[in-house]
Design a protein around this motif. Structure first.
Motif, PDB file in Angstrom:
ATOM      1  N   GLY A 288       0.814  -1.212   0.000  1.00  0.00           N
ATOM      2  CA  GLY A 288       0.000   0.000   0.000  1.00  0.00           C
ATOM      3  C   GLY A 288       0.844   1.256   0.000  1.00  0.00           C
ATOM      4  O   GLY A 288       2.074   1.209   0.181  1.00  0.00           O
ATOM      5  N   ALA A 289       0.183   2.369  -0.187  1.00  0.00           N
ATOM      6  CA  ALA A 289       0.888   3.653  -0.223  1.00  0.00           C
ATOM      7  C   ALA A 289       1.603   3.922   1.095  1.00  0.00           C
ATOM      8  O   ALA A 289       2.666   4.545   1.121  1.00  0.00           O
ATOM      9  N   SER A 290       1.048   3.426   2.183  1.00  0.00           N
ATOM     10  CA  SER A 290       1.656   3.678   3.503  1.00  0.00           C
ATOM     11  C   SER A 290       3.069   3.119   3.596  1.00  0.00           C
ATOM     12  O   SER A 290       3.906   3.671   4.317  1.00  0.00           O
TER      13      SER A 290
ATOM     14  N   PHE B 101       5.532   5.598   2.357  1.00  0.00           N
ATOM     15  CA  PHE B 101       5.892   6.697   3.263  1.00  0.00           C
ATOM     16  C   PHE B 101       7.294   6.470   3.832  1.00  0.00           C
ATOM     17  O   PHE B 101       8.033   7.411   4.082  1.00  0.00           O
TER      18      PHE B 101
ATOM     19  N   TRP C 185      -2.838  12.533   4.911  1.00  0.00           N
ATOM     20  CA  TRP C 185      -1.891  11.634   4.261  1.00  0.00           C
ATOM     21  C   TRP C 185      -0.489  12.205   4.221  1.00  0.00           C
ATOM     22  O   TRP C 185       0.486  11.503   4.497  1.00  0.00           O
TER      23      TRP C 185
ATOM     24  N   THR D  51       1.504  15.649  -1.822  1.00  0.00           N
ATOM     25  CA  THR D  51       0.381  14.721  -1.964  1.00  0.00           C
ATOM     26  C   THR D  51      -0.556  15.396  -2.963  1.00  0.00           C
ATOM     27  O   THR D  51      -1.171  16.413  -2.636  1.00  0.00           O
TER      28      THR D  51
ATOM     29  N   ASN E 267      -3.357  14.854  -4.232  1.00  0.00           N
ATOM     30  CA  ASN E 267      -4.777  14.967  -3.880  1.00  0.00           C
ATOM     31  C   ASN E 267      -4.949  14.441  -2.460  1.00  0.00           C
ATOM     32  O   ASN E 267      -4.609  13.293  -2.187  1.00  0.00           O
TER      33      ASN E 267
ATOM     34  N   THR F 148      -7.141  12.999  -0.038  1.00  0.00           N
ATOM     35  CA  THR F 148      -8.384  12.242  -0.151  1.00  0.00           C
ATOM     36  C   THR F 148      -9.401  12.565   0.943  1.00  0.00           C
ATOM     37  O   THR F 148     -10.609  12.519   0.712  1.00  0.00           O
TER      38      THR F 148
ATOM     39  N   ASP G 220       2.817  11.528  -3.840  1.00  0.00           N
ATOM     40  CA  ASP G 220       1.815  10.520  -3.506  1.00  0.00           C
ATOM     41  C   ASP G 220       0.584  10.848  -4.346  1.00  0.00           C
ATOM     42  O   ASP G 220      -0.070  11.864  -4.132  1.00  0.00           O
TER      43      ASP G 220
ATOM     44  N   SER H 257      -2.011   8.646  -4.807  1.00  0.00           N
ATOM     45  CA  SER H 257      -2.927   7.527  -4.567  1.00  0.00           C
ATOM     46  C   SER H 257      -4.356   7.796  -5.029  1.00  0.00           C
ATOM     47  O   SER H 257      -5.016   6.897  -5.525  1.00  0.00           O
TER      48      SER H 257
ATOM     49  N   GLN I 204      -6.029   0.948  -4.879  1.00  0.00           N
ATOM     50  CA  GLN I 204      -7.449   0.732  -4.567  1.00  0.00           C
ATOM     51  C   GLN I 204      -8.351   1.958  -4.692  1.00  0.00           C
ATOM     52  O   GLN I 204      -9.546   1.876  -4.479  1.00  0.00           O
ATOM     53  N   LYS I 205      -7.785   3.119  -5.058  1.00  0.00           N
ATOM     54  CA  LYS I 205      -8.644   4.288  -5.220  1.00  0.00           C
ATOM     55  C   LYS I 205      -9.037   4.456  -6.686  1.00  0.00           C
ATOM     56  O   LYS I 205     -10.194   4.487  -7.022  1.00  0.00           O
TER      57      LYS I 205
HETATM   58  C1  PLP Z   1      -5.547   5.990   0.817  1.00  0.00           C
HETATM   59  C2  PLP Z   1      -4.347   6.822   0.744  1.00  0.00           C
HETATM   60  C3  PLP Z   1      -3.122   6.396   1.285  1.00  0.00           C
HETATM   61  C4  PLP Z   1      -2.970   5.101   2.041  1.00  0.00           C
HETATM   62  O1  PLP Z   1      -3.050   4.032   1.196  1.00  0.00           O
HETATM   63  P1  PLP Z   1      -2.812   2.520   1.706  1.00  0.00           P
HETATM   64  O2  PLP Z   1      -2.726   1.788   0.425  1.00  0.00           O
HETATM   65  O3  PLP Z   1      -4.018   2.184   2.525  1.00  0.00           O
HETATM   66  O4  PLP Z   1      -1.584   2.497   2.507  1.00  0.00           O
HETATM   67  C5  PLP Z   1      -2.023   7.223   1.140  1.00  0.00           C
HETATM   68  N1  PLP Z   1      -2.108   8.389   0.499  1.00  0.00           N
HETATM   69  C6  PLP Z   1      -3.264   8.839  -0.033  1.00  0.00           C
HETATM   70  C7  PLP Z   1      -3.298  10.147  -0.733  1.00  0.00           C
HETATM   71  C8  PLP Z   1      -4.415   8.071   0.076  1.00  0.00           C
HETATM   72  O5  PLP Z   1      -5.573   8.506  -0.444  1.00  0.00           O
END
Ligand code: PLP
Length: 362
Positions: free
Chosen positions: A79-81, A84, A106, A150, A152, A154, A174, A176, A197-198
């Motif tokens: 995941g995006a986390s 980080f 985020w 970042t 956007n 979210t 980022d 995401s 997943q977004k």
């Molecule tokens: C949802 C989101 C994340 C976290 O994503 P994970 O895949 O749950 O770790 C990070 N950055 C942004 C901008 C997000 O919308």
């Protein structure tokens, strides 16, 4: 997706809506992948059945983003986390400085992790406006290893309208929640990451696009699985990749290309967000909290001043089978997500409901 009870409008923030064709093909692949008699869930990743999926996903991403040969697309876990920490681990020496913009939940999380690896300075913050705006000026010393934004936020519902390409240092983003929703020169970023997943596919895979020239400059020892160079060398198959999630991303990228690519996604996103914001602006009962110039075209955040009416509106949305409009638990109110696969018709249905609600309650 619609079921036997009729049309359903999915405004979920993530995991979120994907095209119906993608769900259909993905379910078929679970039952019988490419007529092999095997499920995609029971085949090796280094096989002539799966390798073409990885190759096509990579090629489509390169094509849709217009990437040059220095920019390597990777499909990673976590995941995006995870990015980080993986970003500063690969790009930032302990005695070096990285700049971050602080624009919401985020980016705040990204900053916390980066501090584990080097010096971090906040180049611009919108914390004082409770993240309802974007920093109007950035302070980026030329010595910074990179600037992280970042694109956007979210949860806050803000979006960089003008990407700070001219910050003078390598740019890391980022993306995401708005990747492939608008045209931009992706090659001007040194690193891009996004949880799938977004706006890209199923949860479980993470897209990283990295400029290879950025790598190999840190002195610390990087664990094998966290070193981007190893993933580049192994074509995102250093270990077992999230095969099904990658397959869903590939199907979604195919869909996106067939629809007309990023340019068409931007056109749709502009039409959807314009309709929704125009409606919010025209009905005093609703309060779009974000400053106009910073409004996100992906996640539209608003409140209703009277909490009783907020509950009533939420109930009306549920009655009309509008899913996922409740705001994030940390901020309340409402949040409507307009990702690529969401049809304009869903926004039309929602804005009609808003007008009807304002007429009765306003
Ligand atoms: C949802 C989101 C994340 C976290 O994503 P994970 O895949 O749950 O770790 C990070 N950055 C942004 C901008 C997000 O919308």
């Amino acid at each position: 997706m619609a079921n036997s009870q009729g049309v359903l409008h999915n405004f979920n923030a993530g995991p979120s809506i994907l095209p119906k064709e993608v769900f259909q093909e993905a379910s078929q692949a679970i039952l019988d992948f490419k007529g092999s008699g095997l499920s995609i869930l029971e085949i090796g990743h280094r096989t002539s059945l799966f390798q073409p999926v990885m190759d096509e996903a990579r090629a489509l991403l390169k094509e849709l983003m217009g990437l040059d040969d220095d920019h390597e697309p990777l499909f990673l876990h976590g995941g995006a986390s995870t990015q980080f920490m993986q970003v500063p681990m690969n790009l930032l020496n302990e005695n070096e400085l990285a700049c971050y913009t602080e624009t919401g939940t985020w980016s705040t999380k990204a900053i916390k992790e980066a501090r584990l690896f080097g010096h971090v300075e906040i180049a611009g913050s919108s914390a004082s406006s409770h993240f309802t705006s974007m920093p109007s000026q950035l302070n980026v010393p030329a010595t910074a290893a990179y600037l992280h934004i970042t694109t956007n936020e979210t949860i806050a519902g803000t979006q960089w309208q003008q990407i700070p390409f001219d910050c003078g240092v390598p740019l890391v983003a980022d993306m995401s929640s708005d990747i492939l929703s608008r045209e931009m020169d992706f090659n001007r970023f040194s690193l891009i990451y996004a949880g799938a997943q977004k706006n890209l596919g199923a949860a479980g895979v993470n897209i990283v696009v990295v400029d290879k020239n950025m790598l190999g400059k840190v002195e610390r020892k990087i664990p094998t699985i966290l070193d981007y160079r190893n993933h580049i060398k192994e074509g995102s198959m250093l270990n077992t990749p999230p095969v099904f999630a990658i397959y869903v991303v590939m199907l979604n990228l195919r869909w996106l290309k067939a629809q007309g690519g990023v340019k068409e996604m931007q056109r749709r996103s502009e039409a959807k967000s314009k309709l929704l914001y125009d409606t919010l602006d025209s009905l005093p009962i609703f309060n779009p909290v974000v400053e106009k110039a910073c409004r996100s075209k992906m996640n539209v955040v608003f409140t209703i001043t009277d909490p009783v009416l907020e509950n009533e509106f939420n109930t009306r949305c549920m009655e009309e089978r509008m899913i996922g409009v409740k705001g994030h638990r940390s901020v309340g109110g409402f949040r409507v997500s307009l990702y690529n696969a969401l049809p304009l018709q869903s926004v039309e249905a929602l804005t009609e409901l808003m007008k009807e609600f304002a007429k009765i309650k306003g």
